[in-house]
Design a protein around this motif. Sequence first.
Motif, PDB file in Angstrom:
ATOM      1  N   GLU A 139      38.084 -68.067 114.894  1.00  9.82           N
ATOM      2  CA  GLU A 139      38.709 -68.152 116.412  1.00  9.82           C
ATOM      3  C   GLU A 139      39.185 -67.165 116.484  1.00  9.82           C
ATOM      4  O   GLU A 139      40.624 -66.398 116.342  1.00  9.82           O
ATOM      5  CB  GLU A 139      39.115 -69.919 116.316  1.00  9.82           C
TER       6      GLU A 139
ATOM      7  N   GLY B 297      32.460 -65.156 117.334  1.00 12.23           N
ATOM      8  CA  GLY B 297      33.423 -63.452 117.521  1.00 12.23           C
ATOM      9  C   GLY B 297      33.080 -62.498 116.514  1.00 12.23           C
ATOM     10  O   GLY B 297      33.789 -61.725 116.004  1.00 12.23           O
ATOM     11  N   ALA B 298      31.821 -62.887 116.046  1.00  6.67           N
ATOM     12  CA  ALA B 298      31.596 -62.110 115.117  1.00  6.67           C
ATOM     13  C   ALA B 298      31.282 -60.708 115.002  1.00  6.67           C
ATOM     14  O   ALA B 298      31.145 -59.951 113.841  1.00  6.67           O
ATOM     15  CB  ALA B 298      30.165 -63.139 113.911  1.00  6.67           C
ATOM     16  N   SER B 299      31.010 -60.131 116.293  1.00  4.00           N
ATOM     17  CA  SER B 299      30.381 -58.477 116.176  1.00  4.00           C
ATOM     18  C   SER B 299      31.637 -57.748 116.227  1.00  4.00           C
ATOM     19  O   SER B 299      31.346 -56.535 115.909  1.00  4.00           O
ATOM     20  CB  SER B 299      29.408 -58.511 117.528  1.00  4.00           C
TER      21      SER B 299
ATOM     22  N   VAL C  72      43.700 -53.787 108.628  1.00  2.70           N
ATOM     23  CA  VAL C  72      43.839 -55.258 109.905  1.00  2.70           C
ATOM     24  C   VAL C  72      42.675 -55.971 109.717  1.00  2.70           C
ATOM     25  O   VAL C  72      42.669 -57.373 110.066  1.00  2.70           O
ATOM     26  CB  VAL C  72      44.016 -54.320 111.208  1.00  2.70           C
TER      27      VAL C  72
ATOM     28  N   ASN D 244      42.687 -51.298 116.391  1.00  2.00           N
ATOM     29  CA  ASN D 244      42.499 -52.479 117.024  1.00  2.00           C
ATOM     30  C   ASN D 244      43.098 -53.106 118.208  1.00  2.00           C
ATOM     31  O   ASN D 244      44.441 -52.472 118.202  1.00  2.00           O
ATOM     32  CB  ASN D 244      43.514 -53.269 115.905  1.00  2.00           C
ATOM     33  N   PRO D 245      42.784 -54.417 118.375  1.00  2.00           N
ATOM     34  CA  PRO D 245      43.214 -54.869 119.403  1.00  2.00           C
ATOM     35  C   PRO D 245      44.654 -54.723 120.023  1.00  2.00           C
ATOM     36  O   PRO D 245      45.682 -54.597 121.189  1.00  2.00           O
ATOM     37  CB  PRO D 245      42.536 -56.186 119.788  1.00  2.00           C
TER      38      PRO D 245
ATOM     39  N   MET E 204      47.391 -67.602 112.585  1.00  2.25           N
ATOM     40  CA  MET E 204      47.865 -67.306 111.322  1.00  2.25           C
ATOM     41  C   MET E 204      48.041 -65.785 112.065  1.00  2.25           C
ATOM     42  O   MET E 204      47.616 -64.708 112.878  1.00  2.25           O
ATOM     43  CB  MET E 204      46.836 -66.913 109.869  1.00  2.25           C
TER      44      MET E 204
ATOM     45  N   LEU F 101      48.705 -61.661 110.573  1.00  2.00           N
ATOM     46  CA  LEU F 101      48.273 -60.921 109.194  1.00  2.00           C
ATOM     47  C   LEU F 101      49.601 -60.696 108.366  1.00  2.00           C
ATOM     48  O   LEU F 101      49.833 -60.486 107.710  1.00  2.00           O
ATOM     49  CB  LEU F 101      47.013 -59.764 109.194  1.00  2.00           C
TER      50      LEU F 101
ATOM     51  N   LEU G 188      39.014 -65.990 119.796  1.00  2.00           N
ATOM     52  CA  LEU G 188      39.492 -66.412 121.323  1.00  2.00           C
ATOM     53  C   LEU G 188      40.162 -67.485 121.630  1.00  2.00           C
ATOM     54  O   LEU G 188      39.234 -68.202 122.510  1.00  2.00           O
ATOM     55  CB  LEU G 188      38.204 -65.569 122.144  1.00  2.00           C
TER      56      LEU G 188
ATOM     57  N   ASN H  87      38.038 -70.585 124.030  1.00  2.00           N
ATOM     58  CA  ASN H  87      36.978 -72.054 123.024  1.00  2.00           C
ATOM     59  C   ASN H  87      37.740 -72.757 121.973  1.00  2.00           C
ATOM     60  O   ASN H  87      37.107 -73.517 121.212  1.00  2.00           O
ATOM     61  CB  ASN H  87      36.784 -70.937 121.729  1.00  2.00           C
TER      62      ASN H  87
ATOM     63  N   GLY I  76      31.242 -56.552 124.209  1.00  2.00           N
ATOM     64  CA  GLY I  76      29.813 -55.434 123.639  1.00  2.00           C
ATOM     65  C   GLY I  76      30.074 -55.705 122.279  1.00  2.00           C
ATOM     66  O   GLY I  76      29.916 -53.761 121.831  1.00  2.00           O
TER      67      GLY I  76
ATOM     68  N   SER J 142      26.635 -60.459 122.907  1.00  2.00           N
ATOM     69  CA  SER J 142      25.511 -59.271 123.456  1.00  2.00           C
ATOM     70  C   SER J 142      24.131 -58.892 122.858  1.00  2.00           C
ATOM     71  O   SER J 142      24.326 -59.613 121.104  1.00  2.00           O
ATOM     72  CB  SER J 142      25.841 -57.751 123.264  1.00  2.00           C
TER      73      SER J 142
ATOM     74  N   ILE K  21      43.163 -67.147 115.038  1.00  2.00           N
ATOM     75  CA  ILE K  21      43.232 -65.815 114.789  1.00  2.00           C
ATOM     76  C   ILE K  21      43.688 -64.488 116.068  1.00  2.00           C
ATOM     77  O   ILE K  21      44.780 -64.280 116.251  1.00  2.00           O
ATOM     78  CB  ILE K  21      41.908 -64.874 114.484  1.00  2.00           C
ATOM     79  N   GLY K  22      43.174 -65.202 116.800  1.00  2.08           N
ATOM     80  CA  GLY K  22      42.951 -64.276 118.321  1.00  2.08           C
ATOM     81  C   GLY K  22      43.152 -65.440 119.431  1.00  2.08           C
ATOM     82  O   GLY K  22      42.800 -66.438 119.653  1.00  2.08           O
TER      83      GLY K  22
HETATM   84  P1  NAP Z   1      37.775 -56.689 118.423  1.00  2.00           P
HETATM   85  O1  NAP Z   1      36.588 -55.700 117.229  1.00  2.00           O
HETATM   86  O2  NAP Z   1      37.664 -55.503 119.605  1.00  2.00           O
HETATM   87  O3  NAP Z   1      36.645 -58.208 118.404  1.00  2.00           O
HETATM   88  C1  NAP Z   1      36.476 -58.808 119.365  1.00  2.00           C
HETATM   89  C2  NAP Z   1      35.493 -60.047 119.681  1.00  2.00           C
HETATM   90  O4  NAP Z   1      35.793 -60.997 120.099  1.00  2.00           O
HETATM   91  C3  NAP Z   1      33.948 -59.687 119.403  1.00  2.00           C
HETATM   92  O5  NAP Z   1      33.809 -60.008 118.399  1.00  2.00           O
HETATM   93  C4  NAP Z   1      33.857 -60.713 120.183  1.00  2.00           C
HETATM   94  O6  NAP Z   1      32.638 -60.598 120.826  1.00  2.00           O
HETATM   95  C5  NAP Z   1      34.511 -61.642 120.593  1.00  2.00           C
HETATM   96  N1  NAP Z   1      34.384 -62.573 122.133  1.00  2.00           N
HETATM   97  C6  NAP Z   1      34.655 -62.247 123.055  1.00  2.00           C
HETATM   98  N2  NAP Z   1      34.157 -62.766 123.794  1.00  2.00           N
HETATM   99  C7  NAP Z   1      34.507 -64.270 123.196  1.00  2.00           C
HETATM  100  C8  NAP Z   1      34.155 -65.298 123.409  1.00  2.00           C
HETATM  101  N3  NAP Z   1      34.536 -66.275 124.725  1.00  2.00           N
HETATM  102  N4  NAP Z   1      34.443 -66.650 122.357  1.00  2.00           N
HETATM  103  C9  NAP Z   1      34.257 -66.015 120.920  1.00  2.00           C
HETATM  104  N5  NAP Z   1      34.516 -64.613 120.787  1.00  2.00           N
HETATM  105  C10 NAP Z   1      34.170 -63.214 121.921  1.00  2.00           C
HETATM  106  O7  NAP Z   1      38.348 -57.075 117.617  1.00  2.00           O
HETATM  107  P2  NAP Z   1      39.084 -57.898 116.561  1.00  2.00           P
HETATM  108  O8  NAP Z   1      39.408 -56.325 115.622  1.00  2.00           O
HETATM  109  O9  NAP Z   1      38.048 -58.025 116.045  1.00  2.00           O
HETATM  110  O10 NAP Z   1      40.131 -58.947 116.507  1.00  2.00           O
HETATM  111  C11 NAP Z   1      39.494 -60.100 117.837  1.00  2.00           C
HETATM  112  C12 NAP Z   1      41.214 -61.014 117.774  1.00  2.00           C
HETATM  113  O11 NAP Z   1      41.599 -61.156 117.015  1.00  2.00           O
HETATM  114  C13 NAP Z   1      42.028 -59.680 119.011  1.00  2.00           C
HETATM  115  O12 NAP Z   1      42.323 -60.737 119.503  1.00  2.00           O
HETATM  116  C14 NAP Z   1      43.426 -59.614 118.029  1.00  2.00           C
HETATM  117  O13 NAP Z   1      44.218 -59.457 118.684  1.00  2.00           O
HETATM  118  C15 NAP Z   1      43.277 -60.845 116.948  1.00  2.00           C
HETATM  119  N6  NAP Z   1      43.865 -60.039 115.713  1.00  2.00           N
HETATM  120  C16 NAP Z   1      44.836 -61.119 115.362  1.00  2.00           C
HETATM  121  C17 NAP Z   1      45.420 -61.026 114.174  1.00  2.00           C
HETATM  122  C18 NAP Z   1      46.405 -61.613 113.396  1.00  2.00           C
HETATM  123  O14 NAP Z   1      46.806 -61.695 112.679  1.00  2.00           O
HETATM  124  N7  NAP Z   1      46.668 -62.832 113.680  1.00  2.00           N
HETATM  125  C19 NAP Z   1      44.562 -59.487 113.251  1.00  2.00           C
HETATM  126  C20 NAP Z   1      44.066 -59.386 113.768  1.00  2.00           C
HETATM  127  C21 NAP Z   1      43.102 -59.341 115.145  1.00  2.00           C
HETATM  128  P3  NAP Z   1      31.414 -60.287 122.254  1.00  2.00           P
HETATM  129  O15 NAP Z   1      32.021 -57.923 122.957  1.00  2.00           O
HETATM  130  O16 NAP Z   1      30.067 -59.683 121.419  1.00  2.00           O
HETATM  131  O17 NAP Z   1      31.527 -60.579 123.375  1.00  2.00           O
END
Ligand code: NAP
Length: 320
Positions: A215, A148-150, A123, A40-41, A261, A263, A217, A221, A311, A174, A238-239
Amino acid sequence: MKAIRVHEFGGPEVLRLEDIAKPKPGHRQVVLRVHAAGVNPVETYIRAGMYARKPALPYTPGTDGAGVVESIGEGLAHVHPGDRVYTTGSLTGTYAECALCEAAQVHPLPPTISFAQGACLFVPYYTAYRALFQCAAAQPGNAVLIHGASGGVGIAGVQLARAMGMTVIGSAGSDGGRALVREQGAHHVVDHTAPDYAKDVASLTGGRGVDVILEMLANVNLGRDLTMLAQNGRVVVIGSRGPVQIDPRETMSRDASIIGMLLFNATQEEKQRIHAALYAGMELGTVRPVVGAELPLAEAQRAHERIMGGGATGKIILIP
Ligand code: NAP
């Protein structure tokens, strides 16, 4: 046993494969033989020393994992050696051949779900579930934008929202990501790198806007998100990887809410509810974790480089 160890905070190169002693279970504890660990990030932020919560050095990263219970401590009736389980955290880190867990951190995995899929659950899915239902109170019939659905959280959000009867719009950067998001149940996809995707969201909702945005990022956004909301709309942050400027008037005209939020703030009771919902979804086929890449444990450095590289097409999993 083999485990990834971090002796100093820094870049991916500080992730080293080492031999360390295998843990032994204490009272109400479990030793898990890890078959798959989710990346996870947040683990990259912690490794870099940039996260609020810093572990004592040296440490083994990893919260998400799945495998087989190898041994148990005294005081446990509901967990048995040989059980297939996934984790919601561990005491010693999941980037390892074995992980020590509190009994409350392991949960049964349905037979139809692989270990690699089990390592996608905590996560990503718990976050998506908590954001949609416990924070935003999303309802059947709502229009939802998963921004950021991918990625790991996004795919989970698409599947959960679609199964609950929402109209789902997913964004990805992508072609491969957008194809995957559609395949996972989104009614519509938009490109978050295109300059005018907010117009697409407006026309896809007949000019009404969306009720909920998840959200990933916010620093990029959030300002534009507010303009895409319907009346009483909610954005769940979320991120976010930095500050952002917004126009608060966009919230006033819509009675809109911005909800943060984390987790790790979820209570044990909330997590139990989420497990019950996800278990049913896995049994019925509405929860189908998508594994984008499986790498050997020794390649943890590469996994950390890839997850921050863009990507996204599903989860990156380490195989001990
Ligand atoms: P991930 O698997 O690395 O995916 C990241 C996502 O962000 C991809 O879908 C990517 O899309 C997208 N993204 C990139 N640039 C973007 C933009 N300009 N606008 C919207 N989306 C964009 O990461 P993840 O596990 O899904 O986590 C996503 C984020 O949430 C991270 O920052 C993570 O740290 C955070 N997070 C927070 C919590 C919490 O408790 N608050 C829990 C889990 C995760 P493309 O690759 O297609 O561009």
